[in-house]
Design a protein around this motif. Structure first.
Motif, PDB file in Angstrom:
ATOM      1  N   HIS A 114      34.454  41.934  34.013  1.00  0.00           N
ATOM      2  CA  HIS A 114      33.305  42.500  35.168  1.00  0.00           C
ATOM      3  C   HIS A 114      33.107  43.647  34.734  1.00  0.00           C
ATOM      4  O   HIS A 114      33.595  44.456  34.752  1.00  0.00           O
ATOM      5  N   ASP A 115      31.641  44.221  34.255  1.00  0.00           N
ATOM      6  CA  ASP A 115      31.467  45.336  34.249  1.00  0.00           C
ATOM      7  C   ASP A 115      31.479  46.267  35.716  1.00  0.00           C
ATOM      8  O   ASP A 115      30.049  45.681  36.479  1.00  0.00           O
ATOM      9  N   THR A 116      32.489  47.018  36.043  1.00  0.00           N
ATOM     10  CA  THR A 116      32.196  47.139  37.321  1.00  0.00           C
ATOM     11  C   THR A 116      31.090  48.826  37.416  1.00  0.00           C
ATOM     12  O   THR A 116      31.127  48.992  38.956  1.00  0.00           O
ATOM     13  N   THR A 117      30.156  49.118  36.999  1.00  0.00           N
ATOM     14  CA  THR A 117      29.191  50.399  36.952  1.00  0.00           C
ATOM     15  C   THR A 117      28.105  49.600  36.969  1.00  0.00           C
ATOM     16  O   THR A 117      27.060  50.106  38.207  1.00  0.00           O
ATOM     17  N   VAL A 118      28.167  48.529  36.948  1.00  0.00           N
ATOM     18  CA  VAL A 118      26.935  47.149  37.906  1.00  0.00           C
ATOM     19  C   VAL A 118      27.035  47.066  39.277  1.00  0.00           C
ATOM     20  O   VAL A 118      28.551  46.375  39.757  1.00  0.00           O
ATOM     21  N   SER A 119      26.259  46.988  39.868  1.00  0.00           N
ATOM     22  CA  SER A 119      25.838  47.094  41.795  1.00  0.00           C
ATOM     23  C   SER A 119      26.346  45.366  41.898  1.00  0.00           C
ATOM     24  O   SER A 119      25.074  45.057  41.493  1.00  0.00           O
ATOM     25  N   GLY A 120      26.831  45.333  42.911  1.00  0.00           N
ATOM     26  CA  GLY A 120      26.732  43.398  42.893  1.00  0.00           C
ATOM     27  C   GLY A 120      26.873  42.821  42.157  1.00  0.00           C
ATOM     28  O   GLY A 120      27.202  42.819  40.921  1.00  0.00           O
ATOM     29  N   SER A 121      28.072  41.453  43.002  1.00  0.00           N
ATOM     30  CA  SER A 121      29.013  41.026  42.459  1.00  0.00           C
ATOM     31  C   SER A 121      28.201  39.583  41.617  1.00  0.00           C
ATOM     32  O   SER A 121      28.355  40.052  40.117  1.00  0.00           O
ATOM     33  N   GLU A 122      26.973  39.303  42.186  1.00  0.00           N
ATOM     34  CA  GLU A 122      25.942  38.483  41.242  1.00  0.00           C
ATOM     35  C   GLU A 122      25.971  39.404  40.260  1.00  0.00           C
ATOM     36  O   GLU A 122      26.025  38.951  38.726  1.00  0.00           O
ATOM     37  N   ALA A 123      25.035  40.255  40.250  1.00  0.00           N
ATOM     38  CA  ALA A 123      24.467  40.934  38.653  1.00  0.00           C
ATOM     39  C   ALA A 123      25.728  41.369  38.215  1.00  0.00           C
ATOM     40  O   ALA A 123      25.861  41.279  36.032  1.00  0.00           O
ATOM     41  N   ARG A 124      27.191  41.403  38.364  1.00  0.00           N
ATOM     42  CA  ARG A 124      28.277  42.260  37.559  1.00  0.00           C
ATOM     43  C   ARG A 124      28.740  39.971  37.429  1.00  0.00           C
ATOM     44  O   ARG A 124      28.532  40.619  35.653  1.00  0.00           O
ATOM     45  N   TRP A 125      28.756  39.411  37.760  1.00  0.00           N
ATOM     46  CA  TRP A 125      28.508  38.158  36.793  1.00  0.00           C
ATOM     47  C   TRP A 125      27.929  37.862  36.194  1.00  0.00           C
ATOM     48  O   TRP A 125      27.935  36.913  34.881  1.00  0.00           O
ATOM     49  N   MET A 126      27.008  38.281  36.071  1.00  0.00           N
ATOM     50  CA  MET A 126      25.448  37.645  35.165  1.00  0.00           C
ATOM     51  C   MET A 126      25.765  38.722  34.284  1.00  0.00           C
ATOM     52  O   MET A 126      25.364  38.135  32.384  1.00  0.00           O
ATOM     53  N   LYS A 127      26.281  39.542  34.334  1.00  0.00           N
ATOM     54  CA  LYS A 127      26.363  40.309  33.076  1.00  0.00           C
ATOM     55  C   LYS A 127      27.409  39.855  31.589  1.00  0.00           C
ATOM     56  O   LYS A 127      27.027  39.838  30.939  1.00  0.00           O
ATOM     57  N   MET A 128      28.019  39.240  32.665  1.00  0.00           N
ATOM     58  CA  MET A 128      29.580  39.149  31.849  1.00  0.00           C
ATOM     59  C   MET A 128      29.389  37.681  30.999  1.00  0.00           C
ATOM     60  O   MET A 128      29.342  37.491  30.083  1.00  0.00           O
ATOM     61  N   MET A 129      28.225  36.850  31.692  1.00  0.00           N
ATOM     62  CA  MET A 129      28.180  35.353  31.135  1.00  0.00           C
ATOM     63  C   MET A 129      26.935  36.040  29.720  1.00  0.00           C
ATOM     64  O   MET A 129      27.393  35.209  28.830  1.00  0.00           O
ATOM     65  N   ALA A 130      26.365  36.909  29.785  1.00  0.00           N
ATOM     66  CA  ALA A 130      25.298  37.296  28.787  1.00  0.00           C
ATOM     67  C   ALA A 130      26.425  37.648  27.944  1.00  0.00           C
ATOM     68  O   ALA A 130      25.777  37.097  27.142  1.00  0.00           O
ATOM     69  N   ARG A 131      27.296  38.673  27.736  1.00  0.00           N
ATOM     70  CA  ARG A 131      28.197  38.829  27.306  1.00  0.00           C
ATOM     71  C   ARG A 131      29.213  38.036  26.649  1.00  0.00           C
ATOM     72  O   ARG A 131      28.916  38.066  25.035  1.00  0.00           O
ATOM     73  N   LEU A 132      29.245  36.570  27.411  1.00  0.00           N
ATOM     74  CA  LEU A 132      30.541  35.671  26.606  1.00  0.00           C
ATOM     75  C   LEU A 132      29.500  34.855  26.024  1.00  0.00           C
ATOM     76  O   LEU A 132      29.723  33.955  24.769  1.00  0.00           O
ATOM     77  N   VAL A 133      28.109  34.471  26.917  1.00  0.00           N
ATOM     78  CA  VAL A 133      26.248  33.421  25.469  1.00  0.00           C
ATOM     79  C   VAL A 133      26.902  34.287  24.239  1.00  0.00           C
ATOM     80  O   VAL A 133      27.324  34.062  23.260  1.00  0.00           O
ATOM     81  N   LYS A 134      26.550  35.841  23.700  1.00  0.00           N
ATOM     82  CA  LYS A 134      26.736  36.721  22.730  1.00  0.00           C
ATOM     83  C   LYS A 134      27.747  36.539  21.977  1.00  0.00           C
ATOM     84  O   LYS A 134      27.846  36.360  20.974  1.00  0.00           O
ATOM     85  N   ALA A 135      29.317  36.509  22.435  1.00  0.00           N
ATOM     86  CA  ALA A 135      30.366  36.389  21.954  1.00  0.00           C
ATOM     87  C   ALA A 135      30.020  35.453  20.913  1.00  0.00           C
ATOM     88  O   ALA A 135      30.784  34.960  20.234  1.00  0.00           O
ATOM     89  N   ASN A 136      29.831  34.056  21.921  1.00  0.00           N
ATOM     90  CA  ASN A 136      30.677  32.563  21.369  1.00  0.00           C
ATOM     91  C   ASN A 136      31.250  32.358  20.685  1.00  0.00           C
ATOM     92  O   ASN A 136      31.577  32.096  20.283  1.00  0.00           O
ATOM     93  N   ASP A 137      32.740  32.597  21.651  1.00  0.00           N
ATOM     94  CA  ASP A 137      33.962  32.361  21.355  1.00  0.00           C
ATOM     95  C   ASP A 137      34.453  31.163  21.731  1.00  0.00           C
ATOM     96  O   ASP A 137      34.381  31.122  23.448  1.00  0.00           O
ATOM     97  N   ALA A 138      35.183  30.683  21.254  1.00  0.00           N
ATOM     98  CA  ALA A 138      35.690  29.029  22.143  1.00  0.00           C
ATOM     99  C   ALA A 138      36.664  29.609  22.692  1.00  0.00           C
ATOM    100  O   ALA A 138      36.728  29.463  24.160  1.00  0.00           O
ATOM    101  N   ASP A 139      37.953  30.568  22.194  1.00  0.00           N
ATOM    102  CA  ASP A 139      38.450  30.736  23.699  1.00  0.00           C
ATOM    103  C   ASP A 139      38.247  31.934  24.746  1.00  0.00           C
ATOM    104  O   ASP A 139      38.979  31.460  25.999  1.00  0.00           O
ATOM    105  N   VAL A 140      37.261  32.585  25.018  1.00  0.00           N
ATOM    106  CA  VAL A 140      36.862  32.747  25.948  1.00  0.00           C
ATOM    107  C   VAL A 140      36.029  32.064  26.808  1.00  0.00           C
ATOM    108  O   VAL A 140      36.692  32.725  28.499  1.00  0.00           O
ATOM    109  N   TRP A 141      35.688  31.197  26.499  1.00  0.00           N
ATOM    110  CA  TRP A 141      35.137  30.691  27.386  1.00  0.00           C
ATOM    111  C   TRP A 141      36.351  29.326  28.008  1.00  0.00           C
ATOM    112  O   TRP A 141      36.278  29.211  28.658  1.00  0.00           O
TER     113      TRP A 141
END
Length: 197
Positions: A114-141
């Motif tokens: 998670h990006d700890t500069t983002v406030s709110g656990s759900e917002a941090r989780w959503m930002k991480m998910m956006a990065r995962l989608v962009k990375a499109n990497d089977a290993d991280v999924w």
């Protein structure tokens, strides 16, 4: 043992000379894995929410073990073990590099964090998910699927609202987004069963 292989190689034993590079790689991999386990046990402290006997670091071990059971690569296993180390273990990616972890492992840990500069656990989780989608990497999924599988298994210790959010939002989203890359895998099918599809 590695010492015997080294000694035989020094004597000119052709088999030992041929086996030495592999033996050295295995020895280095074991040492790195032991270092990762020690870091996780030392840095990820406390107990899982709602328990007094399930140390937080055990989640990281279970994530690694889930990945191992589904035949993922050594780098994925190591990354699964370290997936929470920046958030819960107060280590930086630079710390991991200094400790000798490979660039690929650090990249996967970064994507799982998670990006700890983002406030709110759900917002941090959503930002991480956006990065995962962009990375499109089977290993991280795969790491995130193992993570949610273990979280779902231990969610009975969480407040009911958090359990519901984890199963109906987090797990469902991970399930759908990872399908193109992992839909044929036994790991993806395990989550499919856990969420009742």
């Amino acid at each position: 043992t590695i010492e015997e292989t080294k000694a035989e190689a020094k004597k000119g034993n052709e088999d030992a000379i041929g086996n030495l590079p592999v033996a050295l790689l295995v020895e280095n991999a074991r040492a790195l894995h032991k270092r990762a386990e020690a870091i996780v046990k030392e840095r990820i402290t406390g107990f899982r929410k709602g328990t007094t006997n399930d140390p937080n670091w055990m989640h990281s071990v279970r994530v690694r073990d889930i990945l191992l059971a589904h035949d993922f690569s050594y780098e994925v296993l190591l990354s699964g073990l370290l997936h929470d180390i920046t958030e819960d273990g107060n280590m930086t990616l630079e710390d991991l590099a200094v400790k000798g972890f490979p660039k690929r492992v650090i990249e996967l840990v970064d994507l799982c964090s998670h990006d700890t500069t983002v406030s709110g656990s759900e917002a941090r989780w959503m930002k991480m998910m956006a990065r995962l989608v962009k990375a499109n990497d089977a290993d991280v999924w795969a790491i995130k699927l193992a993570d949610i599988i273990d979280n779902l298994r231990s969610s009975h210790t969480m407040p009911e609202q958090k359990q519901h959010f984890m199963k109906t939002v987090k797990a469902e989203l991970l399930h759908r987004l990872s399908k193109p890359l992992l839909g044929d895998s036994s790991l993806w099918r395990k989550l499919d069963v856990l969420i009742g599809h």
